[in-house]
Write a protein that holds these residues in place. Structure first.
Motif, mmCIF file in Angstrom:
data_model
loop_
_atom_site.group_PDB
_atom_site.id
_atom_site.type_symbol
_atom_site.label_atom_id
_atom_site.label_comp_id
_atom_site.label_asym_id
_atom_site.label_seq_id
_atom_site.Cartn_x
_atom_site.Cartn_y
_atom_site.Cartn_z
ATOM 1 N N ALA A 227 0.720 -1.009 -0.111
ATOM 2 C CA ALA A 227 -0.130 0.011 0.160
ATOM 3 C C ALA A 227 0.789 1.196 0.008
ATOM 4 O O ALA A 227 0.388 2.378 -0.386
ATOM 5 C CB ALA A 227 -1.050 0.073 1.257
ATOM 6 N N PHE A 228 2.028 1.224 0.266
ATOM 7 C CA PHE A 228 3.158 2.227 0.231
ATOM 8 C C PHE A 228 3.258 2.810 -1.249
ATOM 9 O O PHE A 228 3.175 4.234 -1.248
ATOM 10 C CB PHE A 228 4.498 1.653 0.643
ATOM 11 C CG PHE A 228 4.758 2.319 2.049
ATOM 12 C CD1 PHE A 228 5.694 3.455 2.085
ATOM 13 C CD2 PHE A 228 4.746 1.331 3.021
ATOM 14 C CE1 PHE A 228 6.106 3.864 3.416
ATOM 15 C CE2 PHE A 228 5.226 1.576 4.267
ATOM 16 C CZ PHE A 228 5.821 3.011 4.403
ATOM 17 N N GLY A 229 2.977 2.098 -2.268
ATOM 18 C CA GLY A 229 3.015 2.545 -3.351
ATOM 19 C C GLY A 229 2.207 3.445 -3.704
ATOM 20 O O GLY A 229 2.376 4.666 -4.369
ATOM 21 N N MET A 230 0.675 3.584 -3.342
ATOM 22 C CA MET A 230 -0.098 4.513 -3.540
ATOM 23 C C MET A 230 -0.015 5.699 -2.711
ATOM 24 O O MET A 230 0.044 6.728 -3.703
ATOM 25 C CB MET A 230 -1.642 4.036 -3.074
ATOM 26 C CG MET A 230 -2.141 2.773 -3.928
ATOM 27 S SD MET A 230 -3.793 2.443 -3.222
ATOM 28 C CE MET A 230 -3.509 1.814 -1.737
ATOM 29 N N ALA A 231 0.531 5.639 -1.589
ATOM 30 C CA ALA A 231 0.826 7.020 -0.985
ATOM 31 C C ALA A 231 2.127 7.564 -1.399
ATOM 32 O O ALA A 231 2.250 8.671 -1.598
ATOM 33 C CB ALA A 231 1.117 6.596 0.375
ATOM 34 N N LEU A 232 3.305 6.805 -1.944
ATOM 35 C CA LEU A 232 4.503 7.321 -2.344
ATOM 36 C C LEU A 232 4.403 8.145 -3.699
ATOM 37 O O LEU A 232 4.799 9.003 -4.088
ATOM 38 C CB LEU A 232 5.457 6.270 -2.394
ATOM 39 C CG LEU A 232 6.041 5.585 -1.136
ATOM 40 C CD1 LEU A 232 6.805 4.367 -1.467
ATOM 41 C CD2 LEU A 232 6.824 6.831 -0.439
ATOM 42 N N ALA A 233 3.176 7.424 -4.273
ATOM 43 C CA ALA A 233 2.993 8.200 -5.610
ATOM 44 C C ALA A 233 2.229 9.412 -5.640
ATOM 45 O O ALA A 233 2.145 10.233 -6.484
ATOM 46 C CB ALA A 233 2.275 7.281 -6.548
ATOM 47 N N PRO B 8 9.164 -2.110 -7.941
ATOM 48 C CA PRO B 8 10.321 -1.480 -8.229
ATOM 49 C C PRO B 8 10.462 0.174 -8.162
ATOM 50 O O PRO B 8 11.444 0.861 -7.623
ATOM 51 C CB PRO B 8 10.311 -1.720 -9.797
ATOM 52 C CG PRO B 8 9.725 -2.826 -10.103
ATOM 53 C CD PRO B 8 8.617 -2.957 -9.009
ATOM 54 N N SER B 9 9.209 0.772 -8.546
ATOM 55 C CA SER B 9 9.383 2.320 -8.119
ATOM 56 C C SER B 9 9.295 2.812 -6.524
ATOM 57 O O SER B 9 9.505 3.830 -6.386
ATOM 58 C CB SER B 9 8.163 2.764 -8.989
ATOM 59 O OG SER B 9 6.982 2.582 -8.213
ATOM 60 N N ASP B 10 8.836 1.759 -5.674
ATOM 61 C CA ASP B 10 8.666 2.359 -4.331
ATOM 62 C C ASP B 10 9.997 2.582 -3.471
ATOM 63 O O ASP B 10 10.119 3.612 -3.063
ATOM 64 C CB ASP B 10 7.721 1.206 -3.705
ATOM 65 C CG ASP B 10 6.374 0.748 -3.984
ATOM 66 O OD1 ASP B 10 5.806 1.572 -4.805
ATOM 67 O OD2 ASP B 10 5.906 -0.048 -3.295
ATOM 68 N N PRO B 11 11.121 1.758 -3.690
ATOM 69 C CA PRO B 11 12.472 2.280 -3.122
ATOM 70 C C PRO B 11 12.744 3.789 -3.719
ATOM 71 O O PRO B 11 13.621 4.403 -3.105
ATOM 72 C CB PRO B 11 13.199 1.102 -3.457
ATOM 73 C CG PRO B 11 12.346 0.117 -3.359
ATOM 74 C CD PRO B 11 11.201 0.447 -4.351
ATOM 75 N N LYS B 12 12.583 3.888 -4.976
ATOM 76 C CA LYS B 12 13.121 5.066 -5.706
ATOM 77 C C LYS B 12 12.274 6.163 -5.168
ATOM 78 O O LYS B 12 12.849 7.311 -4.961
ATOM 79 C CB LYS B 12 13.023 4.752 -6.975
ATOM 80 C CG LYS B 12 13.817 3.719 -7.800
ATOM 81 C CD LYS B 12 13.674 3.496 -9.316
ATOM 82 C CE LYS B 12 14.419 2.478 -9.934
ATOM 83 N NZ LYS B 12 13.969 2.290 -11.475
ATOM 84 N N ALA C 199 18.353 7.408 0.685
ATOM 85 C CA ALA C 199 18.623 6.013 0.673
ATOM 86 C C ALA C 199 18.779 5.082 1.673
ATOM 87 O O ALA C 199 18.236 4.010 2.252
ATOM 88 C CB ALA C 199 19.976 5.658 -0.090
ATOM 89 N N ALA C 200 19.786 5.713 2.992
ATOM 90 C CA ALA C 200 19.672 5.198 4.221
ATOM 91 C C ALA C 200 18.408 5.078 4.988
ATOM 92 O O ALA C 200 18.172 3.677 5.343
ATOM 93 C CB ALA C 200 20.969 5.666 5.004
ATOM 94 N N ARG C 201 17.660 5.845 4.963
ATOM 95 C CA ARG C 201 16.448 5.592 5.781
ATOM 96 C C ARG C 201 15.510 4.607 4.838
ATOM 97 O O ARG C 201 14.794 3.813 5.661
ATOM 98 C CB ARG C 201 15.707 7.122 5.948
ATOM 99 C CG ARG C 201 16.566 7.782 6.936
ATOM 100 C CD ARG C 201 15.993 9.093 7.219
ATOM 101 N NE ARG C 201 16.417 9.809 8.429
ATOM 102 C CZ ARG C 201 16.449 11.165 8.698
ATOM 103 N NH1 ARG C 201 16.049 11.888 7.916
ATOM 104 N NH2 ARG C 201 16.999 11.618 10.046
#
Length: 202
Positions: A99-105, A130-134, A142-144
């Motif tokens: 569900a992170f993907g929706m919020a991160l987008a 793939p897009s979520d970590p980016k 990157a570290a967090r």
């Protein structure tokens, strides 16, 4: 299980499966992707959930059957990220897993103080979409991002705010009004201004 209301160009999308912590099935993901396609007509979009959890991520039974690695997650987050209007994730509670993907987008994220944030893909033996970590690394570094994805850390709303993962912490009774207030200028602006500002921010 997905509610959509159009208030004169302000689209409010609500995950409505509170008895299952708004965990997402393939059918729900496909419906959300269809709504995101149609949201080209919106002037602003708010995504939220019913109950005390925004979303626990994938429905566990469907995750085991293949949903955890289905490309529908990436398709949905890509559609949301590409929307020309202002998009806000009004996180009424915990945000977990895919569900992170929706919020991160989304362009902006606000959350209640009780919200927790975690993405336990390493423990579950999956790669994140793939897009979520980016997108996460673009917000918090990157570290967090590794702290959450590889260290398996569940962070609080206060930590999320200090990391830069969310823009504001809002009391539950004020969450939707705050989200709507953030949309006022966007609702009054012309579509070319929406496009222009988002392009300049990329």
């Amino acid at each position: 299980m997905i509610d959509l209301h159009d208030h004169d160009g302000l689209w409010i999308i609500t995950l409505n499966r509170p008895d299952k912590a708004n965990s997402l099935t393939k059918a729900m993901m496909e419906e959300l992707t269809d709504i995101a396609d149609r949201a080209q007509a919106a002037r602003a979009v708010i995504m939220t959930g019913s109950g005390k959890v925004f979303s626990a991520g994938a429905d566990l039974n469907e995750a085991r059957a293949g949903l955890a690695t289905d490309d529908v997650w990436e398709r949905l987050s890509g559609r949301i990220a590409a929307l020309p209007c202002l998009t806000i994730a009004a996180l009424n509670g915990t945000l977990a897993g895919g569900a992170f993907g929706m919020a991160l987008a989304c362009d902006l994220r606000i959350a209640v103080p009780q919200a927790k944030f975690f993405y336990p893909v390493m423990k579950l033996g999956f790669l994140p979409q793939p897009s979520d970590p980016k997108r996460m690394a673009a917000l918090i570094g990157a570290a967090r991002t590794k702290y959450i994805l590889m260290g398996g850390q569940k962070i609080t709303a206060e930590q999320a705010y200090h990391f830069g993962l969310i823009e504001q912490i809002v009391q539950p009774d004020d969450l939707m009004e705050t989200a709507k207030t953030l949309c006022i200028d966007a609702l009054a602006a012309s579509p070319d201004i929406h496009h222009g500002i988002k392009a300049l921010c990329r």
